[in-house]
Structure formats: structure tokens, C-alpha cells
Motif scaffolding. Sequence first.
Motif, PDB file in Angstrom:
ATOM      1  N   ARG A  38     -21.765   1.388 -23.077  1.00 20.80           N
ATOM      2  CA  ARG A  38     -22.270   0.860 -21.766  1.00 20.80           C
ATOM      3  C   ARG A  38     -21.360   1.606 -20.884  1.00 20.80           C
ATOM      4  NH1 ARG A  38     -21.874  -5.254 -23.814  1.00 20.80           N
ATOM      5  NH2 ARG A  38     -24.109  -5.691 -23.957  1.00 20.80           N
ATOM      6  N   VAL A  39     -21.734   1.486 -19.663  1.00 24.88           N
ATOM      7  CA  VAL A  39     -20.809   1.790 -18.278  1.00 24.88           C
ATOM      8  C   VAL A  39     -20.172   0.658 -18.025  1.00 24.88           C
ATOM      9  CG1 VAL A  39     -20.873   2.456 -15.866  1.00 24.88           C
ATOM     10  CG2 VAL A  39     -22.322   3.511 -17.472  1.00 24.88           C
ATOM     11  N   MET A  40     -18.754   0.673 -18.112  1.00 25.19           N
ATOM     12  CA  MET A  40     -17.788  -0.400 -17.516  1.00 25.19           C
ATOM     13  C   MET A  40     -17.215  -0.345 -16.289  1.00 25.19           C
ATOM     14  SD  MET A  40     -17.510  -2.997 -19.552  1.00 25.19           S
ATOM     15  CE  MET A  40     -17.749  -3.561 -21.399  1.00 25.19           C
ATOM     16  N   VAL A  41     -17.720  -1.228 -15.172  1.00 24.61           N
ATOM     17  CA  VAL A  41     -17.009  -1.080 -13.728  1.00 24.61           C
ATOM     18  C   VAL A  41     -15.828  -2.156 -13.918  1.00 24.61           C
ATOM     19  CG1 VAL A  41     -17.562  -1.346 -11.480  1.00 24.61           C
ATOM     20  CG2 VAL A  41     -19.297  -0.396 -12.928  1.00 24.61           C
ATOM     21  N   ILE A  42     -14.863  -1.698 -13.578  1.00 21.57           N
ATOM     22  CA  ILE A  42     -13.770  -2.584 -13.444  1.00 21.57           C
ATOM     23  C   ILE A  42     -13.189  -2.480 -11.835  1.00 21.57           C
ATOM     24  CG2 ILE A  42     -11.230  -3.094 -14.291  1.00 21.57           C
ATOM     25  CD1 ILE A  42     -13.117  -0.428 -16.279  1.00 21.57           C
ATOM     26  N   GLU A  43     -13.174  -3.667 -11.396  1.00 25.34           N
ATOM     27  CA  GLU A  43     -12.650  -3.739  -9.707  1.00 25.34           C
ATOM     28  C   GLU A  43     -11.109  -4.221 -10.205  1.00 25.34           C
ATOM     29  OE1 GLU A  43     -15.253  -5.840  -6.726  1.00 25.34           O
ATOM     30  OE2 GLU A  43     -13.187  -6.583  -6.261  1.00 25.34           O
ATOM     31  N   VAL A  44     -10.446  -3.378  -9.362  1.00 32.78           N
ATOM     32  CA  VAL A  44      -9.004  -3.901  -9.389  1.00 32.78           C
ATOM     33  C   VAL A  44      -8.591  -4.218  -7.779  1.00 32.78           C
ATOM     34  CG1 VAL A  44      -8.358  -2.523 -11.517  1.00 32.78           C
ATOM     35  CG2 VAL A  44      -7.876  -1.304  -9.229  1.00 32.78           C
ATOM     36  N   MET A  45      -7.335  -4.598  -7.607  1.00 27.20           N
ATOM     37  CA  MET A  45      -6.928  -4.920  -6.264  1.00 27.20           C
ATOM     38  C   MET A  45      -6.706  -3.770  -5.519  1.00 27.20           C
ATOM     39  SD  MET A  45      -5.108  -9.010  -6.148  1.00 27.20           S
ATOM     40  CE  MET A  45      -5.944 -10.291  -5.762  1.00 27.20           C
ATOM     41  N   GLY A  46      -6.274  -4.003  -4.107  1.00 22.25           N
ATOM     42  CA  GLY A  46      -5.996  -2.821  -3.646  1.00 22.25           C
ATOM     43  C   GLY A  46      -6.775  -2.693  -2.065  1.00 22.25           C
ATOM     44  N   ARG A  47      -6.642  -3.655  -1.534  1.00 17.58           N
ATOM     45  CA  ARG A  47      -7.254  -3.784  -0.121  1.00 17.58           C
ATOM     46  C   ARG A  47      -7.424  -2.835   0.819  1.00 17.58           C
ATOM     47  NH1 ARG A  47      -4.958  -9.266   2.271  1.00 17.58           N
ATOM     48  NH2 ARG A  47      -3.218  -7.892   2.321  1.00 17.58           N
ATOM     49  N   ASP A  48      -6.320  -2.018   1.090  1.00 14.04           N
ATOM     50  CA  ASP A  48      -6.292  -0.927   2.146  1.00 14.04           C
ATOM     51  C   ASP A  48      -5.805   0.101   1.264  1.00 14.04           C
ATOM     52  OD1 ASP A  48      -6.733  -2.747   4.310  1.00 14.04           O
ATOM     53  OD2 ASP A  48      -4.824  -3.419   4.003  1.00 14.04           O
ATOM     54  N   ALA A  49      -5.298   0.152   0.042  1.00 10.60           N
ATOM     55  CA  ALA A  49      -4.957   1.464  -0.449  1.00 10.60           C
ATOM     56  C   ALA A  49      -5.416   1.399  -1.862  1.00 10.60           C
ATOM     57  CB  ALA A  49      -3.547   1.599  -0.450  1.00 10.60           C
ATOM     58  N   GLY A  50      -5.386   2.462  -2.695  1.00  6.04           N
ATOM     59  CA  GLY A  50      -5.868   2.655  -4.046  1.00  6.04           C
ATOM     60  C   GLY A  50      -5.158   2.961  -5.003  1.00  6.04           C
ATOM     61  N   TRP A  51      -3.638   2.657  -4.684  1.00  5.23           N
ATOM     62  CA  TRP A  51      -2.813   3.029  -5.732  1.00  5.23           C
ATOM     63  C   TRP A  51      -3.087   2.368  -7.176  1.00  5.23           C
ATOM     64  CZ3 TRP A  51       0.107   6.756  -4.661  1.00  5.23           C
ATOM     65  CH2 TRP A  51       0.387   6.920  -3.072  1.00  5.23           C
ATOM     66  N   ILE A  52      -3.370   0.777  -7.129  1.00  3.87           N
ATOM     67  CA  ILE A  52      -3.646   0.325  -8.390  1.00  3.87           C
ATOM     68  C   ILE A  52      -4.504   1.039  -9.163  1.00  3.87           C
ATOM     69  CG2 ILE A  52      -3.920  -1.750  -9.856  1.00  3.87           C
ATOM     70  CD1 ILE A  52      -2.667  -3.217  -7.326  1.00  3.87           C
ATOM     71  N   ALA A  53      -5.887   1.189  -8.549  1.00  4.85           N
ATOM     72  CA  ALA A  53      -6.954   1.972  -9.066  1.00  4.85           C
ATOM     73  C   ALA A  53      -6.467   3.417  -9.690  1.00  4.85           C
ATOM     74  CB  ALA A  53      -7.864   2.086  -8.068  1.00  4.85           C
ATOM     75  N   LEU A  54      -5.953   4.153  -8.947  1.00  6.59           N
ATOM     76  CA  LEU A  54      -5.582   5.571  -9.110  1.00  6.59           C
ATOM     77  C   LEU A  54      -4.603   5.489 -10.457  1.00  6.59           C
ATOM     78  CD1 LEU A  54      -5.491   8.524  -8.656  1.00  6.59           C
ATOM     79  CD2 LEU A  54      -3.755   8.133  -6.957  1.00  6.59           C
ATOM     80  N   HIS A  55      -3.461   4.785 -10.439  1.00  7.10           N
ATOM     81  CA  HIS A  55      -2.629   4.824 -11.466  1.00  7.10           C
ATOM     82  C   HIS A  55      -3.241   4.246 -12.685  1.00  7.10           C
ATOM     83  CE1 HIS A  55       1.722   5.544  -9.603  1.00  7.10           C
ATOM     84  NE2 HIS A  55       0.416   5.712  -8.303  1.00  7.10           N
ATOM     85  N   SER A  56      -3.789   3.063 -12.604  1.00  2.00           N
ATOM     86  CA  SER A  56      -4.302   2.436 -13.872  1.00  2.00           C
ATOM     87  C   SER A  56      -5.498   3.196 -14.349  1.00  2.00           C
ATOM     88  CB  SER A  56      -4.699   0.894 -13.563  1.00  2.00           C
ATOM     89  OG  SER A  56      -5.817   0.977 -12.726  1.00  2.00           O
ATOM     90  N   GLY A  57      -6.301   3.939 -13.332  1.00  2.00           N
ATOM     91  CA  GLY A  57      -7.561   4.820 -13.947  1.00  2.00           C
ATOM     92  C   GLY A  57      -6.815   5.919 -14.608  1.00  2.00           C
TER      93      GLY A  57
END
Length: 361
Positions: free
Chosen positions: A179-198
Motif C-alpha cells: 500500500r501507499v501510506m500517508v502519514i500526517e505529522v504536526m508542523g503548522r508553519d514549518a516542516g521540521w517534524i516531517a523532515l526529520h522523521s521522514g
Amino acid sequence: MAQSIQKIGIANGGGDCPGLNAVIRGAVRAAILGHGWKVVGITDGFDGLIWPERCMPLTVESIAGILPRGGTILGTTNRGNPFHYAIEEEGKIVEHDYSLKCLENARKMDLDAIIAIGGDGTLTIARDLGRLGIPVVGVPKTIDNDLSATEVTFGFDTALHVATDAIDRLHTTAESHGRVMVIEVMGRDAGWIALHSGIAGGADVILIPEIPFTIETVCERLRERAATGKKFSMVVVAEGVKLPATDSHGNPFPAPRPGQVGFVIGDTIHTILKKDVRVTVLGHIQRGGSPSPFDRILSTRFGVEAVELIERGEFGRMVCLRAGEIESVTLDEAVGVNRQVDPKGSLVRTARAVGITFGDQ
Ligand code: F6P
């Protein structure tokens, strides 16, 4: 200045964050054990300054055991700006300016200084209360890690662990089902959590507010993976990502709220690729629970240094981390500037080098 301090207050405002209790504990212990001061806990943001009967004494005994606890023993709110306090009166929302009341009550409670722990909004209020005459020092807080004056905010590391663990778990089930998994993480104005966890979780696609993307480019990457025999893909999305104006058919995208953007992207990928897509929104799970060891240590250092700023009479300043050392900056420097991911920075370059796409090329 140091001799005149006898009692301080501690307030925290905005969203809660793992490590808040550790800051409170660090400050209380440093103030009492190191200086013999009294400490008052100001509850629910700055509400305790408006209604002092809601404040509570903080002692070494009363804060025992809070170091590993998530949340905050003081309670918090992101609606309690004393300069614009919204109250419902006869069915209408009326704004009150309670700032002078805060000043008056701080004096009535004999508070010589206040430690304000918060993000941009709370620290701006703290700065403005300081201008009114309440001596304040600040401590930066947000899981989003987007305050410009500090390299890291406490809470970020814990959120990153939660997000990475979730990606790891979703990875195995994605692989089993192709499957394709889409995971939405927090970060209202900046993508730090997405970038690091990704990066930490081995994502194939990372979408962040700082890098405009198209769904077609994302789908192209997923097609390429499928062509090389990879039946599953991991797409990490920051909740604050800006959707393209239109989808592949030229239809306008809706403007989704955080918590919905992952579904919009997941549905669109499904429509285009006809692949099985599942969406997970991590939401407040990232803000709850026990702080990581890194966050406990950073929080304790921040709490202790906030007390030392007061001891030195350095008001109107915020503690921060720079090159591993605890320093301080003025609250004026600390607020109003969002720290965003540099699209050309080394972390983004590293991600691209290992084949992660940001949906832009
Ligand atoms: O700023 C921290 C944060 O966790 C954001 O990532 C998120 O958008 C927001 O707070 C959520 O706030 P609330 O708890 O009010 O829903």
C-alpha cells in the motif's frame, strides 16, 4: 538586584509540550534550593495572574515526581491573552484588556519576576507584560521546533521519536499489503517534524510547507518505485503543507485544516494511481506522554538558566540553545520570526541524495 528577589512566578501558555513539567521542576528546584526563593505556579497560561486565587504554591515536595510526566501541572490554554481576553457575554464574544490587572496582581502576590514558558504567542505576551513593568524571562517551547532564536526547542525530540516510531510501524504493514501510506505529522508553519522523521523513518516522499509541490510529481515518484518492483511507498506530510491550487484535472483543491490535509493528499493519490492508500494522522499523540531523555535534560537546563537570568537581573530575555550551550537573547529578538526549513539546506540535500522527493522536481 539579586538580593531583592524573594518570590517568583512560573507560567506556561499555548499548546502543551513534553518537557514542560521538567522545566517547571528545574526552575523550582534551582530557585528554592539554590536561592531560597518562594515559587508560585500561575495556572492556565496567564489566567492565574488575572484570577490569583487560581495560583498555587510550588515547593520541592509539591513538584516531586513530575520530571518524566507529559503535559503540565499548571494547565495551559492558547486562548488566554490578557491583552485581548475573549469572554462570552450575553451570547456575544467580548474582548477585555486585563493586562493592568495582571500587573496589579503580580504586585499583590509579591512576585519579583515571572518565568514564562511558551511559543511565539506566549513569549510575545510575556514581552508585552514586561514592557508594562512585570520583570519576565522566557523559555522557548514548541514541538514544531520553529522558534528562530534557539537551535532546538524542548518537545521536538519527543515528537520526533513518536513520529519515527509511527512511520516504522506503518512501514511494515505498508510492505505486507503493498500500500501507499500517508502519514500526517504536526508542523503548522514549518516542516521540521516531517523532515526529520521522514529521513529517520526512510520515507519516499516528504511534503513540507517550505517546498511547493505537485501531486503529479509525487505520483511520478510512486510510479517509479512500482516500476522497480517496490509495491509500497511511504509519504510523510506536514499538517501545514500548502496544497497546489488545483488537482491534476484542474479542479480547485479544498483548503483543508490540519488533520485533513493527509486525507486530501491520500485521496488524490488513490484517484490518480488507483492504488490502495491508507492515511494516518498522528495529531496530538506527538504532544502527549513522557519526554525523551534529551528533552528532559534540555528542559532542566532551560529551567535552571531562567532562574539564573532572574538572579542576574537580566529581564526581558529568553534562554536558548546555541552550539550546545545555554545562552539567552532578548524577547524582542526571540519573537515574530518563524524558523523554517531551508529548501536548499543540508538536511534537504541529504534527503534528496538518498532518493526522497519533496514533490517539486
Ligand atoms: O504549535 C504546536 C502545535 O502542536 C502545532 O503543531 C499544531 O498545529 C497545534 O499546536 C495544535 O494546536 P491545538 O492543540 O490547539 O489543536
